[in-house]
Scaffold this active site. Structure first.
Site, PDB file in Angstrom:
ATOM      1  N   GLU A 171       0.856  -1.182   0.000  1.00  0.00           N
ATOM      2  CA  GLU A 171       0.000   0.000   0.000  1.00  0.00           C
ATOM      3  C   GLU A 171       0.898   1.240   0.000  1.00  0.00           C
ATOM      4  O   GLU A 171       1.868   1.265   0.746  1.00  0.00           O
ATOM      5  CB  GLU A 171      -0.899   0.025   1.237  1.00  0.00           C
ATOM      6  CG  GLU A 171      -1.940   1.124   1.135  1.00  0.00           C
ATOM      7  CD  GLU A 171      -2.943   1.143   2.293  1.00  0.00           C
ATOM      8  OE1 GLU A 171      -2.770   0.396   3.275  1.00  0.00           O
ATOM      9  OE2 GLU A 171      -3.890   1.928   2.214  1.00  0.00           O
ATOM     10  N   GLU A 226      -5.798  -3.523  12.470  1.00  0.00           N
ATOM     11  CA  GLU A 226      -5.397  -4.310  11.296  1.00  0.00           C
ATOM     12  C   GLU A 226      -6.292  -5.528  11.142  1.00  0.00           C
ATOM     13  O   GLU A 226      -6.672  -5.910  10.034  1.00  0.00           O
ATOM     14  CB  GLU A 226      -3.926  -4.728  11.373  1.00  0.00           C
ATOM     15  CG  GLU A 226      -2.943  -3.577  11.586  1.00  0.00           C
ATOM     16  CD  GLU A 226      -3.086  -2.412  10.622  1.00  0.00           C
ATOM     17  OE1 GLU A 226      -3.537  -2.621   9.483  1.00  0.00           O
ATOM     18  OE2 GLU A 226      -2.765  -1.270  11.030  1.00  0.00           O
ATOM     19  N   ALA A 240       1.432  -0.270  10.814  1.00  0.00           N
ATOM     20  CA  ALA A 240       1.216  -1.664  10.478  1.00  0.00           C
ATOM     21  C   ALA A 240       0.423  -1.744   9.192  1.00  0.00           C
ATOM     22  O   ALA A 240      -0.059  -0.720   8.701  1.00  0.00           O
ATOM     23  CB  ALA A 240       0.450  -2.380  11.588  1.00  0.00           C
ATOM     24  N   GLU A 293      -2.457  -4.184   6.797  1.00  0.00           N
ATOM     25  CA  GLU A 293      -3.497  -5.210   6.890  1.00  0.00           C
ATOM     26  C   GLU A 293      -3.474  -6.246   5.771  1.00  0.00           C
ATOM     27  O   GLU A 293      -4.526  -6.805   5.438  1.00  0.00           O
ATOM     28  CB  GLU A 293      -4.862  -4.509   6.890  1.00  0.00           C
ATOM     29  CG  GLU A 293      -5.276  -3.831   5.556  1.00  0.00           C
ATOM     30  CD  GLU A 293      -4.947  -2.339   5.469  1.00  0.00           C
ATOM     31  OE1 GLU A 293      -4.042  -1.888   6.180  1.00  0.00           O
ATOM     32  OE2 GLU A 293      -5.609  -1.648   4.673  1.00  0.00           O
TER      33      GLU A 293
HETATM   34  N1  0A1 Z   1      -3.310   0.723   5.819  1.00  0.00           N
HETATM   35  C1  0A1 Z   1      -2.455   0.819   6.976  1.00  0.00           C
HETATM   36  C2  0A1 Z   1      -1.543   1.967   6.996  1.00  0.00           C
HETATM   37  C3  0A1 Z   1      -0.470   2.028   5.975  1.00  0.00           C
HETATM   38  C4  0A1 Z   1      -0.576   2.918   4.948  1.00  0.00           C
HETATM   39  C5  0A1 Z   1       0.428   3.086   4.017  1.00  0.00           C
HETATM   40  C6  0A1 Z   1       1.543   2.312   4.156  1.00  0.00           C
HETATM   41  O1  0A1 Z   1       2.566   2.481   3.285  1.00  0.00           O
HETATM   42  C7  0A1 Z   1       2.598   3.627   2.535  1.00  0.00           C
HETATM   43  C8  0A1 Z   1       1.674   1.405   5.184  1.00  0.00           C
HETATM   44  C9  0A1 Z   1       0.641   1.268   6.084  1.00  0.00           C
HETATM   45  C10 0A1 Z   1      -3.319   0.994   8.192  1.00  0.00           C
HETATM   46  O2  0A1 Z   1      -4.298   1.735   8.147  1.00  0.00           O
HETATM   47  O3  0A1 Z   1      -2.997   0.449   9.221  1.00  0.00           O
HETATM   48 ZN    ZN Z   2      -6.016   1.244   8.591  1.00  0.00          ZN
END
Ligand code: 0A1
Ligand code: ZN
Length: 883
Positions: A127, A305, A269, A271
Site C-alpha cells: 500500500e 489491522e 502496520a 493489513e
Molecule cells: N493501511 C495501513 C496503513 C499504511 C498505509 C500506508 C503504508 O505504506 C505507505 C503502510 C501502512 C493501516 O491503516 O494500518
Molecule cells: Zn487502517
C-alpha cells in the site's frame, strides 16, 4: 525515487480499468540483491470498460527480464518496457495469459515500499503503490485477483517463508540448499494487500475458534529471542476476533492468521490479507520495556489491522480517493473496541484530544483537505488525520443519528451488498440510507467539505413561559480550493441540567421529545426551543463530542464549574475544565505578549481539587482532568500570532500553581496509588499509574526539590517502563542534576534494545531548553542514530519537531533549518518518512511574524532543492500555496 512532475490525479477522471486480472501466480526467488519475480497473470478485457484498449501495466524502477503471451515470447516490437511502465499496444481483445519476469534488489530498497529488507528479513509493503515495485501490474485497488504465491530462498537465510492465504505446499529443492513454500489466497484482493515475508524468525502460536466453530491457527512472528514479548499482542488479537463477531457479526475467513513484526517500517502496520506486517513497536511489549501507552497502542493497532479483514480486505476501495472508506471506518471500529475493553469516557477524551491535536490543526492550515480528497499528486501524503480520524468521526455521527440498531442494519447491508467488491463512499452511505430510510444527501458534505465547522450557541431562559432556547449558528471557513461552503448536518447531543444536577427531559416545541438527546442541525442558523423547563438550566452541549466541531457558547465560568462538577456526561465534565483552563491560558498568553501580568483562576483550582477528591471517579479520568491543555492545544486555540515561548510560560505557570495549590492532595494521591505488586497492563492499573504520574509531574512543576527527589527515586526503583519513563520525563523537564544521571543510566540499561533507545532519543529531543537543538544535533551523530530506520528518525527528529514547541520554533529559525536539512538528507533515501517530517511546518502561517518569516524561508529553501521526491515537493508546495 519518482521525481518527475507527476500530473495530479483527479477523482472526476475515474475510469474503470480496461483490463481485469482473474488470477496471479507469483514465483519469487529471494536473493539479497537480485530477487527474481515471475508473474503469471490471467487477464481479460473488462466488459464494463468502453472499447478495445492497449494494456498498460504500472511499474516503478523495474528491470524486465522476459515476457511471454500465452506461452510465446513477445516480439520486441509488440511491447515497450520502461522502469515505470509496460505497454502492449495491441493485445488480443480476449482473455490471455501474460508471463513477466523482473529482477529486483531488496537490499537497495531504502524507501521501504515494495520488496525490501528490514534487518535481515525480507518483507513487502504494497500500500498504496508498492506492488508495482515488485512486478508490472494493474496496480489499482479496483483490480481484484486471486493470488497464489510461491516463495523460494536459501534455507539458512530464510527458513521461514510466508505469503497471503493458506499454505498449500512446501519443501526442499533437491540438489540445492534452497527451499520453497506455496501459499494460496482464495479471496480476490487488490495488489496493495499482497505480502510475502522470508527470514529467520521465531514465532508464538495460538488458536481461535470462530463463532461457527472453525479453528483458526494464529501466529505472531518476531526476531528470534523476542517471542516472550509477543504474548500481549496475541491476547489482543484473540480479543479483537471475538469482539468483531459480537459487535459486527464478522467472522474470520482463512485457516490461519499471521502477524510479522519487523524493525523497519514506514507506518504503524499493514493489513495484508491473512499476513499483517507490523512495525515491531506495535507488537513487542514487556513490563520492563513498554509503557501503558505502548500496551494500549498495541491493543488498538492489532485490532485495527484485524478489523481491516472485513473493512478494507473483503470490501476494499474502488480508488485511492475512497481511502476513508476503509480507514475512517476501521478507526471507528478500533475506537469502539477499545471503548468496550477499557473506559469508554476516558477513551473518548483521549480520542478527542488526538483529533484536535492533529486533525483540527490540519484542517486549519494549508494542508487542509476533504475526508475524501478530490485531487492528489502523491497518495502517500493522504494517510492523514483527516482521512483516518475525521473519517472515523463521520461514521460515529452516522451511528449517533441513526441509533445503534439503524447503524448496525446499515453495516449489515454494507457487508452483504459489497462483499468481494471495491466500493465507494457513496456505496457505503447508500447502505445506511436504504437500511433506515434516511436521506443522507446533505450529510455527504462531511466527505466533500474540508475545515472544522464552528458552532456558536446562545442559550436563553424564559421563566414565564418555562422555555429554554438555544440559538445556534454554524460557519465553515474557506480552505484550499474551497472558498465557499454549504451548511453541514450536525448531530448535536444536548442536555439541560437542573440546578441539582439532574438531566431534564428534553421536549422541543412543536417537535416532541428529542430522540436520544440529539438535535440534528442542518441550517446556517436555527433556534431550538425546549418546553416545560421549570428552572434556568445549564446547557451541556455537544455531549460526548457528538460532532467534530468547534463550539462556543454563552456559558459563564460558574456554568462551566457547575458542568465540571455535575454533568452526567463525563466527556463534558472534562471539557468544562478544559474550557476554563484554555480560556485562562489564552488570556495569559495575550497578557504576556502585551507586557501585562498573568491572572489566576481560583475557581479552576477549586474545580480540580473537587475532581481529585471525588472517590467515584476513575483515576484515568482524574488524570485526564488534571492534564492541562498542551502547548499545541493553546497554539491552536489562539489560531494566529502564535508565540511558543509565551505559551510555554503561561502553561508552566498554571501547572506550577496547580502543583502548589493542590500539593497535599496530589502527594496523598501519589502515595495512595503507589501500590507494589506485579505489573499488569490492564486499563484500571494503567489508570492508577497515570494519575500517580500526573500527580508527580504537577508536584515537580511547582518547583519543589522534594518532588524531584521523588521522581529520581521512582526512576531508579521502578520495576516497569511506565513508571520509569514517567519519572524520567518529569526529570527531563527540569534543569536538575538528577536529569543527566537518569539519562545516562537509561542508555546503559537499555543499550541493546532499539525500541527503548527510541524512547531515549525522543525524551531528550523534547527537553524545552535552549541547548536542546545542539543536543539533538549531537545525538544525530550518535552511533545508535541512523537515517535508515524510520522509528529512529521519528524518535529524534520527529519528536523534536512535534513535541518540542519552543525549541523547534526557536526565534532564530535554527530549529527549522535543522528539520529542513534532515528532510533533504532523508528524501534521497526514504521520501515517505521525509515528507511526513515536513508536515511539521503545517501551521507556519499561524506563527508570530518573526518565526513565520523564518519558517517560510526554510520552506522556500527546501522547495528550491535540486531534486525532491514527489512526496516532499507536494507537501512543500501545498504548504507555501497562497492562503
Ligand atoms: N493501511 C495501513 C496503513 C499504511 C498505509 C500506508 C503504508 O505504506 C505507505 C503502510 C501502512 C493501516 O491503516 O494500518
Ligand atoms: Zn487502517
Amino acid at each position: 525515487m519518482r521525481t518527475d512532475q507527476d500530473q495530479p490525479v483527479r477523482l472526476a477522471d475515474y475510469q474503470p480499468p480496461s483490463w481485469l486480472v482473474d488470477t496471479v501466480a507469483l514465483d519469487v526467488s529471494l536473493h539479497a540483491t537480485a530477487t527474481r519475480v515471475r508473474a503469471t497473470l490471467k487477464l481479460k478485457p473488462n466488459p464494463a470498460a468502453r472499447a478495445a484498449a492497449p494494456l498498460v501495466l504500472d511499474g516503478d524502477g523495474l528491470a524486465l527480464q522476459s515476457i511471454t503471451l500465452d506461452g510465446s515470447p513477445l516480439p520486441a516490437e509488440a511491447f515497450s518496457a520502461t522502469p515505470d511502465r509496460l505497454t502492449i499496444a495491441q493485445p488480443p481483445q480476449r482473455p490471455f495469459t501474460l508471463e513477466i519476469e523482473t529482477l529486483v534488489d531488496p537490499t537497495a530498497n531504502t524507501q521501504l515500499s515494495g520488496l525490501y529488507r528490514a534487518g535481515a528479513t525480507y518483507c513487502t509493503q504494497c500500500e498504496a503503490e508498492g506492488f508495482r515495485r515488485i512486478t508490472y501490474f494493474l496496480d489499482r485497488p479496483d483490480v481484484m485477483a486471486v493470488y497464489t504465491t510461491r516463495v523460494e530462498a536459501e534455507k539458512s537465510e530464510a527458513p521461514v517463508l510466508l505469503a497471503n492465504g493458506n499454505l498449500v505446499e512446501s519443501g526442499d529443492i533437491p540438489g540445492t540448499s534452497r527451499h520453497f513454500a506455496v501459499w494460496h489466497d482464495p479471496f480476490p484482493k487488490p495488489s496493495y494487500l499482497f505480502a510475502l515475508v522470508g527470514g529467520a524468525l521465531g514465532h508464538i502460536e495460538d488458536s481461535f475458534v470462530t463463532m461457527s466453530g472453525r479453528r483458526i491457527v494464529l501466529r505472531i512472528y518476531v526476531e528470534p529471542g523476542k517471542e516472550g514479548r509477543a504474548g500481549f499482542a496475541m491476547e489482543a488479537l484473540k480479543r479483537s476476533m471475538r469482539w468483531d463477531e459480537q459487535a459486527f457479526g464478522r467472522e474470520y475467513d482463512l485457516d490461519i492468521f499471521m502477524i510479522v513484526a519487523v524493525s523497519a517500517f514506514n507506518m504503524g502496520a499493514m493489513e495484508n490479507k491473512g499476513l499483517n506486517v507490523f512495525n515491531d513497536k506495535y507488537v513487542l511489549a514487556s513490563p520492563e520495556t513498554a509503557t501503558d501507552t505502548d500496551y494500549a497502542s498495541i491493543d488498538a493497532i492489532i485490532a485495527h489491522e484485524y478489523f481491516h479483514n472485513w473493512t478494507g480486505d473483503r470490501i476494499t476501495c474502488r480508488d485511492w480517493f475512497q481511502l476513508c472508506l476503509k480507514e475512517g471506518l476501521t478507526v471507528f471500529r478500533d475506537q469502539e473496541y477499545t471503548a468496550d475493553q477499557r473506559s469508554r469516557p476516558v477513551k473518548r477524551i483521549a480520542d478527542v484530544r488526538a483529533l484536535r491535536a492533529h486533525q483540527f490543526v490540519e484542517d486549519a492550515g494549508p494542508l487542509a483537505h476533504p475526508v475524501r480528497p478530490e485531487v492528489y499528486r502523491e497518495i502517500n501524503n493522504f494517510y492523514t488525520a483527516t482521512v483516518y480520524e475525521k473519517g472515523a468521526e463521520i461514521v460515529r455521527m452516522l451511528k449517533t443519528m441513526l441509533g445503534a440498531q439503524g447503524f448496525r442494519a446499515g453495516m449489515d447491508l454494507y457487508f452483504q451488498r459489497h462483499d468481494g467488491h471495491a466500493a465507494t463512499v457513496e456505496d457505503f452511505i447508500a447502505c445506511f440510507a436504504d437500511a433506515t430510510g434516511t436521506d443522507l444527501s446533505q450529510f455527504m458534505r462531511w466527505y466533500r467539505q474540508a475545515g472544522t465547522p464552528e458552532l456558536a450557541v446562545t442559550m436563553s431562559y424564559d421563566a414565564k413561559a418555562k422555555t429554554c432556547t438555544l440559538d445556534v449558528t454554524q460557519m465553515l471557513r474557506p480552505t484550499p480550493g474551497q472558498p465557499d461552503k454549504e451548511p453541514m448536518v450536525i448531530p448535536l447531543a444536548v442536555g439541560l441540567l437542573a440546578p441539582d444536577g439532574r438531566d431534564l427531559p428534553l421536549t422541543r416545541a412543536n417537535a416532541g421529545p428529542v430522540e436520544r438527546g440529539v438535535a440534528v442541525l442542518t441550517r446556517p442558523a436555527e433556534t431550538l426551543v425546549f418546553t416545560d423547563v421549570p428552572e434556568r438550566p445549564v446547557a451541556s452541549l455537544n455531549r460526548g463530542f457528538s460532532a467534530p466541531i468547534k463550539l462556543t457558547a454563552n456559558l459563564t465560568p460558574d456554568d462551566l464549574r457547575f458542568l465540571a462538577a455535575h454533568d452526567t456526561d463525563p466527556f463534558n465534565r472534562w471539557q468544562a475544565l478544559q474550557t476554563l483552563a484554555s480560556t485562562l491560558l489564552t488570556d495569559n498568553v495575550t497578557a504576556l505578549r502585551a507586557g501585562r501580568s498573568m491572572r489566576t483562576d481560583p475557581g479552576l483550582i477549586d474545580a480540580l481539587r473537587a475532581i481529585l477528591a471525588d472517590p467515584a471517579l476513575e483515576p484515568a479520568f482524574v488524570a485526564q482532568a488534571l492534564a492541562m491543555p498542551s502547548e499545541a492545544d493553546i497554539a491552536r486555540e489562539l489560531g494566529k500570532d502564535v508565540d511558543p515561548d509565551a505559551i510555554f510560560a503561561a502553561r508552566t505557570a498554571l501547572r506550577a500553581t496547580i502543583g502548589d495549590a493542590l500539593g497535599s492532595p496530589l502527594r496523598e494521591a501519589y502515595r495512595r496509588l503507589s501500590d507494589a505488586g506485579p505489573y499488569s497492563p490492564d486499563a484500571v492499573s494503567a489508570g492508577r499509574r497515570s494519575l500517580k504520574n500526573v500527580a508527580l509531574d504537577l508536584l515537580a512543576a511547582s518547583g519543589g526539590s522534594a518532588a524531584i527527589a521523588l521522581a529520581a527515586r521512582q526512576y531508579h526503583s521502578a520495576d516497569n517502563m511506565t513508571d520509569r519513563m514517567a519519572s524520567i520525563t518529569t526529570l527531563s523537564q527540569h534543569p536538575v542534576r538528577e536529569r543527566q544521571a537518569a539519562i545516562d543510566d537509561f542508555y546503559r540499561r537499555f543499550e541493546s534494545d532499539p525500541l527503548v533507545i527510541d524512547k531515549w532519543f525522543a525524551l531528550q529531543a523534547a527537553i524545552p531548553e535552549a541547548s536542546t537543538l545542539e543536543r539533538v544535533r549531537e545525538l544525530s551523530r550518535h552511533p545508535a542514530f541512523s537515517l535508515g530506520n524510520p522509528n529512529r528518525v521519528r524518535s529524534l527528529v520527529g519528536a523534536f519537531a512535534q513535541a518540542n514547541q519552543t525549541q523547534f520554533n526557536r526565534p532564530d529559525g535554527a530549529g527549522y533549518v535543522f528539520l529542513g536539512d534532515t528532510v533533504l538528507a532523508l528524501d534521497q533515501r526514504n521520501p515517505q518518512v521525509a515528507s511526513r517530517l515536513m508536515t511539521a511546518f503545517r501551521s507556519w502561517r499561524a506563527l508570530e511574524a518573526g518565526r513565520r518569516a523564518k519558517a517560510e524561508a526554510e520552506l522556500r529553501r527546501v522547495a528550491a532543492a535540486a531534486s525532491l521526491s514527489t512526496d516532499v515537493r507536494d507537501i512543500v508546495e501545498r504548504s507555501l500555496a497562497p492562503a
